[in-house]
Write an enzyme that holds these catalytic residues in place. Structure first.
Site, PDB file in Angstrom:
ATOM      1  N   CYS A 240       0.873  -1.171   0.000  1.00  0.00           N
ATOM      2  CA  CYS A 240       0.000   0.000   0.000  1.00  0.00           C
ATOM      3  C   CYS A 240       0.907   1.217   0.000  1.00  0.00           C
ATOM      4  CB  CYS A 240      -0.917  -0.004   1.224  1.00  0.00           C
ATOM      5  SG  CYS A 240      -1.960   1.481   1.329  1.00  0.00           S
TER       6      CYS A 240
ATOM      7  N   GLU B 299      -3.797   1.008  -6.140  1.00  0.00           N
ATOM      8  CA  GLU B 299      -2.850   0.043  -6.679  1.00  0.00           C
ATOM      9  C   GLU B 299      -2.768   0.278  -8.184  1.00  0.00           C
ATOM     10  OE1 GLU B 299      -0.830  -1.557  -5.075  1.00  0.00           O
ATOM     11  OE2 GLU B 299      -1.688  -2.013  -3.103  1.00  0.00           O
TER      12      GLU B 299
END
Length: 222
Positions: A2, A106
């Site tokens: 992340c 992402e």
């Protein structure tokens, strides 16, 4: 992993979500659409009385024993080694936190060779909390935090093989409590909401950490 996330909720929403006391209502916040590692973020932890409080920290953990700022990437802590890695094991045992968010990004590789960002959120764009760790290094005078990551589950597996752990609110107290037995912690991390995630493509503006605006959605995404 992340590497970017969003925090768009108002401060009053955040106070209500984490049962903070009235003294935290005075803070002014702006929506943040592209938070990047090393930036300052709010996190929630227990104080000495077991109350939930908010603190600000650098998103890139600096262990309490470090003599200099870490050069290795410390913005994520892998669930597989978080209890054994020298960088994270002390914080995992005693200094766990919640990192407020309402989305994270992402990337997938595009046909033109570029990277396409995906914004991943809970249904209804509801706010949530990453499982985090925090530390204070008195030598360097820095408070910091990191986000725990795990192998991805569907639907996140469609775009990435790892995910940040989004904790179910029912385990917030157990995760924050320093007295929770270490052997219970990975089970707590398994109580997550990642399988509820929804995702859609957004403009490549967020590929730059210098971009702070709201990215435009891309139609015909997942």
């Amino acid at each position: 992993m992340c590497g970017r996330f969003t925090q768009m909720m108002s401060w009053r929403e955040l106070v209500a979500l984490y049962r903070l006391t009235d003294r935290f209502l005075i803070r002014n916040t702006e929506a943040r659409y592209n938070i990047a590692p090393t930036q300052t973020v709010p996190f929630i932890r227990h104080d000495e009385n077991g109350e939930q409080i908010v603190e600000d920290g650098r998103w890139w953990l600096v262990p309490h024993w470090a003599k200099e700022m870490p050069k290795a990437a410390m913005f994520n802590a892998r669930i597989e080694t978080v209890d054994t890695s020298p960088a994270f094991r002390d914080a995992f045992k005693m200094r766990r936190c919640l990192i407020p968010a309402d989305g994270f990004y992402e990337w997938t590789k595009a046909d033109d060779g570029g990277k396409d960002p995906w914004l991943i959120q809970m249904p209804g764009e509801k706010p949530f909390a990453f499982a985090g760790l925090w530390a204070h290094n008195s030598k360097l005078d820095v408070t910091s935090c990191t986000i725990v990551t795990a192998p991805a589950v569907a639907p996140i597996t469609q775009i990435h093989d790892r995910m940040p752990v989004i904790l179910d609110p029912s385990v917030f107290d157990a995760w924050l409590n320093p007295a929770t037995p270490v052997e219970n912690l990975k089970g707590i991390l398994g109580r997550n909401l990642d399988a509820e995630a929804r995702m859609h493509r957004v403009s490549r503006d967020v590929n730059s950490s210098r971009f702070t605006g709201q990215p435009a959605p891309i139609v015909n995404s997942l």
